[in-house]
Design a protein around this motif. Sequence first.
Motif, PDB file in Angstrom:
ATOM      1  N   ARG A 211     -81.017  35.199  53.948  1.00 40.55           N
ATOM      2  CA  ARG A 211     -79.931  34.895  54.874  1.00 40.55           C
ATOM      3  C   ARG A 211     -78.610  35.562  54.502  1.00 40.55           C
ATOM      4  O   ARG A 211     -77.662  35.502  55.282  1.00 40.55           O
TER       5      ARG A 211
ATOM      6  N   SER B  37     -86.916  29.694  63.445  1.00 42.88           N
ATOM      7  CA  SER B  37     -86.239  29.560  62.153  1.00 42.88           C
ATOM      8  C   SER B  37     -85.125  28.518  62.220  1.00 42.88           C
ATOM      9  O   SER B  37     -84.971  27.692  61.308  1.00 42.88           O
TER      10      SER B  37
ATOM     11  N   GLN C 143     -74.563  29.789  60.087  1.00 42.65           N
ATOM     12  CA  GLN C 143     -73.981  30.852  60.911  1.00 42.65           C
ATOM     13  C   GLN C 143     -72.994  30.276  61.924  1.00 42.65           C
ATOM     14  O   GLN C 143     -72.110  30.999  62.400  1.00 42.65           O
TER      15      GLN C 143
ATOM     16  N   SER D 105     -81.571  35.281  48.713  1.00 46.33           N
ATOM     17  CA  SER D 105     -81.881  34.639  49.986  1.00 46.33           C
ATOM     18  C   SER D 105     -81.901  35.676  51.110  1.00 46.33           C
ATOM     19  O   SER D 105     -81.031  36.542  51.183  1.00 46.33           O
TER      20      SER D 105
ATOM     21  N   ASP E 197     -84.580  24.923  60.260  1.00 48.98           N
ATOM     22  CA  ASP E 197     -83.393  24.686  59.435  1.00 48.98           C
ATOM     23  C   ASP E 197     -82.701  23.378  59.816  1.00 48.98           C
ATOM     24  O   ASP E 197     -82.225  22.652  58.944  1.00 48.98           O
TER      25      ASP E 197
ATOM     26  N   GLU F 123     -83.310  39.083  59.331  1.00 50.77           N
ATOM     27  CA  GLU F 123     -83.303  38.255  60.534  1.00 50.77           C
ATOM     28  C   GLU F 123     -84.717  38.184  61.101  1.00 50.77           C
ATOM     29  O   GLU F 123     -85.391  39.209  61.223  1.00 50.77           O
TER      30      GLU F 123
ATOM     31  N   SER G 178     -79.446  41.449  56.576  1.00 49.66           N
ATOM     32  CA  SER G 178     -80.223  40.243  56.312  1.00 49.66           C
ATOM     33  C   SER G 178     -81.587  40.378  56.982  1.00 49.66           C
ATOM     34  O   SER G 178     -81.783  41.182  57.876  1.00 49.66           O
TER      35      SER G 178
ATOM     36  N   HIS H  77     -72.199  38.034  60.015  1.00 50.86           N
ATOM     37  CA  HIS H  77     -72.792  36.894  60.713  1.00 50.86           C
ATOM     38  C   HIS H  77     -71.866  36.408  61.836  1.00 50.86           C
ATOM     39  O   HIS H  77     -72.340  35.941  62.873  1.00 50.86           O
TER      40      HIS H  77
ATOM     41  N   PHE I 117     -79.865  30.288  61.539  1.00 51.13           N
ATOM     42  CA  PHE I 117     -79.692  29.180  60.596  1.00 51.13           C
ATOM     43  C   PHE I 117     -78.339  28.541  60.841  1.00 51.13           C
ATOM     44  O   PHE I 117     -77.417  29.166  61.370  1.00 51.13           O
TER      45      PHE I 117
ATOM     46  N   PRO J 275     -75.576  29.562  52.580  1.00 52.20           N
ATOM     47  CA  PRO J 275     -76.350  29.619  53.827  1.00 52.20           C
ATOM     48  C   PRO J 275     -77.599  28.752  53.786  1.00 52.20           C
ATOM     49  O   PRO J 275     -78.202  28.478  54.827  1.00 52.20           O
ATOM     50  N   GLU J 276     -77.986  28.312  52.602  1.00 51.97           N
ATOM     51  CA  GLU J 276     -79.243  27.588  52.422  1.00 51.97           C
ATOM     52  C   GLU J 276     -79.084  26.071  52.437  1.00 51.97           C
ATOM     53  O   GLU J 276     -80.091  25.358  52.442  1.00 51.97           O
TER      54      GLU J 276
END
Length: 427
Positions: free
Chosen positions: A100, A416, A50, A98, A420, A401, A399, A132, A47, A209-210
């Motif tokens: 993530r 993914s 990161q 989340s 994103d 992943e 996470s 991360h 994502f 992260p979202e």
Amino acid sequence: MSDTAAYWFSPAPSEVTSSRLSLDFDLRAADLFFRELVVPELGRIWFARQLSWPLAALALHEELASQGSNAPKPTAICHGIEALACKLEYLVDPQAPSPRILGRRAFGRDTEREVWSFHRLRQATSYVRNTHRQAATRAIRVDGGLGFARGSRFDLLELEPIGRALANAFLEQRVGKGGTSLLKWLLGWLDGDRELSGWPRTLLQALSPEHATDEERALVRSRLLGTSTPASEKRQRLERALGRKADLPDIEGVVVPRLREAGHREQANELVAALRFGAVLDRARDAVANLTRAVEPGRGGVKLATLANDPALKRAIADLRTAAKNYVEKANSASVMEATSRSFADAVVAADDAEAIRLLVGRAGKVLGLADGSVVRGPLFRIIDATGEAGGLEDGAESIEPDRTGRTFRLANLHSLLRDVDPRGTR
């Protein structure tokens, strides 16, 4: 199921240990080779944030150093930003956070929600050890990555223009009622004078992260798909074969045929060879799972000759031998000559059952050992789950992943990341 149960194999009751188990059969280099072959230069990125977090940390370190202050290292800054972003996101819904985020266990321990300072959050005890940033460092670099920064070690990286642009896209966001820049807010937080009680939603979104911004997404997409390099062209072909639908398409049933139909047979053959290598690892794991079940009741070990005649183990070794033959065949078709995986596969094919057991025990990461013609419990002994029974190789990641099992060779991560950075696509 707890995070620990999801990512660690359960030790026998009398053998509790804090050691993490990595059952890679001494084929870690081969595994990394195939991941890079299938999806070059991506590392473990899945994502956009990161990439934004570590690049922002490098920019913040530059800013602090230019002011003559004794600036924290970029690594510490990045871990602090990550931890703050993940903790804010965790508190949105602690029961269903989340996928993530990292740090769920540490955040859950902070029942009074007292740990918010940079000094505290930068520490592994308040966050995690495997961050991360560690997953992103290779993808950031010019050499072997997407080209956002130049250098060999993270703390010494120098931002490239595209890396500075991505850092600025993140740091120029506005937060709080006064609309101050995230850059200014973070500089104050690093200096210890920011209070997070009643934190505004703008801060959560700016760090989360979202919620990468459109500009961040566009910049990441430009490096992922928009450069004229062999690696980028390979990713572009995969992007067309993967699409943007919510579920990762079946790799061998959909992605490989799409590559072949588009005229990319060499790339398709490489992908099949990687999948066959993954099958070798899975069948080796299945055989070790049978070995641990056979050895567990016999505290003094089990004779090698007895194990070689165990019907379940014989079937597992036969399956491993078949997988090794298939891998060699597909690797030859793809002209893939990775030495360590070839050596292992050739040894498996040539070995009888007793010798195959010896080979597996020697590569089982101290789970098992050999003594006086018997297979015995090793210092890290535990019952190993077979491939279909477990979540995958246990690498300590917290996470969720997409490629945490390693068996999509980063295709799940790429899928993914594509969704994103370009969430509009649905084909």
